[in-house]
Design a protein around this motif. Structure first.
Motif, mmCIF file in Angstrom:
data_model
loop_
_atom_site.group_PDB
_atom_site.id
_atom_site.type_symbol
_atom_site.label_atom_id
_atom_site.label_comp_id
_atom_site.label_asym_id
_atom_site.label_seq_id
_atom_site.Cartn_x
_atom_site.Cartn_y
_atom_site.Cartn_z
ATOM 1 N N GLY A 64 49.020 23.899 34.598
ATOM 2 C CA GLY A 64 48.029 22.834 34.464
ATOM 3 C C GLY A 64 47.096 23.036 33.286
ATOM 4 N N GLY A 65 47.270 24.116 32.543
ATOM 5 C CA GLY A 65 46.442 24.378 31.366
ATOM 6 C C GLY A 65 45.121 25.050 31.670
ATOM 7 N N GLN A 66 44.970 25.602 32.862
ATOM 8 C CA GLN A 66 43.726 26.278 33.226
ATOM 9 C C GLN A 66 43.918 27.786 33.161
ATOM 10 O OE1 GLN A 66 43.220 24.733 37.165
ATOM 11 N NE2 GLN A 66 41.891 23.065 36.463
ATOM 12 N N LEU A 67 42.820 28.504 32.958
ATOM 13 C CA LEU A 67 42.869 29.964 32.961
ATOM 14 C C LEU A 67 42.718 30.477 34.395
ATOM 15 C CD1 LEU A 67 40.645 30.840 29.887
ATOM 16 C CD2 LEU A 67 43.121 31.013 30.071
ATOM 17 N N PRO A 68 43.612 31.345 34.832
ATOM 18 C CA PRO A 68 43.544 31.859 36.215
ATOM 19 C C PRO A 68 42.697 33.131 36.325
ATOM 20 C CG PRO A 68 45.615 32.491 35.236
ATOM 21 C CD PRO A 68 44.875 31.680 34.202
ATOM 22 N N GLY A 69 41.435 33.090 35.859
ATOM 23 C CA GLY A 69 40.591 34.282 35.837
ATOM 24 C C GLY A 69 40.316 34.869 37.211
ATOM 25 N N LYS A 70 39.913 34.027 38.152
ATOM 26 C CA LYS A 70 39.618 34.498 39.509
ATOM 27 C C LYS A 70 40.883 35.012 40.185
ATOM 28 C CE LYS A 70 37.776 32.552 43.755
ATOM 29 N NZ LYS A 70 37.175 31.354 44.346
ATOM 30 N N LEU A 71 42.001 34.377 39.893
ATOM 31 C CA LEU A 71 43.262 34.803 40.485
ATOM 32 C C LEU A 71 43.712 36.159 39.940
ATOM 33 C CD1 LEU A 71 45.154 31.407 40.560
ATOM 34 C CD2 LEU A 71 44.248 32.680 42.492
ATOM 35 N N VAL A 72 43.365 36.455 38.703
ATOM 36 C CA VAL A 72 43.690 37.774 38.151
ATOM 37 C C VAL A 72 42.942 38.850 38.927
ATOM 38 C CG1 VAL A 72 43.479 39.254 36.113
ATOM 39 C CG2 VAL A 72 44.293 36.909 35.865
ATOM 40 N N LEU A 73 41.664 38.603 39.202
ATOM 41 C CA LEU A 73 40.898 39.561 40.008
ATOM 42 C C LEU A 73 41.455 39.671 41.421
ATOM 43 C CD1 LEU A 73 37.158 39.083 39.030
ATOM 44 C CD2 LEU A 73 38.531 41.134 38.836
ATOM 45 N N ASN A 74 41.877 38.557 41.992
ATOM 46 C CA ASN A 74 42.516 38.611 43.306
ATOM 47 C C ASN A 74 43.785 39.450 43.246
ATOM 48 O OD1 ASN A 74 40.691 37.142 44.818
ATOM 49 N ND2 ASN A 74 41.720 35.195 44.446
ATOM 50 N N GLY A 75 44.558 39.279 42.184
ATOM 51 C CA GLY A 75 45.773 40.075 42.017
ATOM 52 C C GLY A 75 45.484 41.560 41.901
ATOM 53 N N ILE A 76 44.425 41.900 41.169
ATOM 54 C CA ILE A 76 44.025 43.308 41.047
ATOM 55 C C ILE A 76 43.630 43.853 42.411
ATOM 56 C CG2 ILE A 76 42.250 44.846 40.092
ATOM 57 C CD1 ILE A 76 42.304 43.055 37.565
ATOM 58 N N CYS A 77 42.874 43.069 43.173
ATOM 59 C CA CYS A 77 42.453 43.502 44.513
ATOM 60 C C CYS A 77 43.656 43.709 45.429
ATOM 61 C CB CYS A 77 41.502 42.479 45.128
ATOM 62 S SG CYS A 77 39.871 42.436 44.394
ATOM 63 N N VAL A 78 44.589 42.763 45.415
ATOM 64 C CA VAL A 78 45.764 42.873 46.281
ATOM 65 C C VAL A 78 46.622 44.060 45.868
ATOM 66 C CG1 VAL A 78 47.925 41.726 46.922
ATOM 67 C CG2 VAL A 78 45.796 40.463 46.973
ATOM 68 N N PHE A 79 46.804 44.266 44.574
ATOM 69 C CA PHE A 79 47.602 45.394 44.098
ATOM 70 C C PHE A 79 46.952 46.725 44.473
ATOM 71 C CE2 PHE A 79 48.766 48.456 40.748
ATOM 72 C CZ PHE A 79 50.136 48.488 40.963
ATOM 73 N N GLY A 80 45.645 46.844 44.217
ATOM 74 C CA GLY A 80 44.945 48.077 44.579
ATOM 75 C C GLY A 80 44.924 48.309 46.080
ATOM 76 N N GLY A 81 44.706 47.242 46.835
ATOM 77 C CA GLY A 81 44.731 47.354 48.289
ATOM 78 C C GLY A 81 46.097 47.743 48.806
ATOM 79 N N GLY A 82 47.144 47.203 48.187
ATOM 80 C CA GLY A 82 48.500 47.565 48.589
ATOM 81 C C GLY A 82 48.804 49.023 48.353
ATOM 82 N N ILE A 83 48.352 49.536 47.223
ATOM 83 C CA ILE A 83 48.543 50.966 46.952
ATOM 84 C C ILE A 83 47.811 51.802 47.996
ATOM 85 C CG2 ILE A 83 47.969 52.820 45.326
ATOM 86 C CD1 ILE A 83 48.595 50.827 43.082
#
Length: 130
Positions: A64-83
């Motif tokens: 859609g042409g938007q930057l997924p900034g908040k989603l990147v942080l969510n991804g970092i949280c999920v990845f770190g939490g998964g580890i």
């Protein structure tokens, strides 16, 4: 950074050992082992589900042409939490579930964002373009 890493390498196993001893005294050895395995399996499944959801949302925003900034942080949280969920132990599992679970993730996302902003400002974290 190395001081913190060295301290964590020493501190985390000690805290987890005492957590195992406490839970083992309360529940018994068999239930403690089962609980440890169950939290790892459930955490891994939650990480997969949340990770796929975040990736789908990020693709939709990017298309859609938007930057997924908040989603990147969510991804970092999920990845770190998964580890953290894959590491055997109860303290790391609690922190991991807080990072992976969507209702508690915003509570930890703000301090992580502030930490990343601080690291970007002082030059500790840099990005290179090719």
């Amino acid at each position: 950074m190395r001081k913190w890493l060295f301290g964590l390498i020493l501190l985390v196993p000690i805290v987890e050992f005492y957590g195992f001893v406490y839970v083992g005294d309360q529940l018994g050895l068999g239930k403690t082992i089962f609980l440890t395995l169950a939290t790892s399996i459930i955490g891994g499944l939650m990480m997969q589900f949340e990770g796929r959801k975040i990736m789908a949302d990020a693709k939709m925003k990017a298309n859609g042409g938007q930057l997924p900034g908040k989603l990147v942080l969510n991804g970092i949280c999920v990845f770190g939490g998964g580890i953290l969920l894959l590491i055997p132990g109860f303290v790391t599992d609690i922190i991991g579930f807080l990072l992976v679970f969507p209702l508690t993730r915003p509570l930890l996302r703000y301090p992580i964002r502030k930490w990343v902003e601080r690291k970007l400002k002082n030059g500790t974290i840099t990005f290179f373009r090719r």
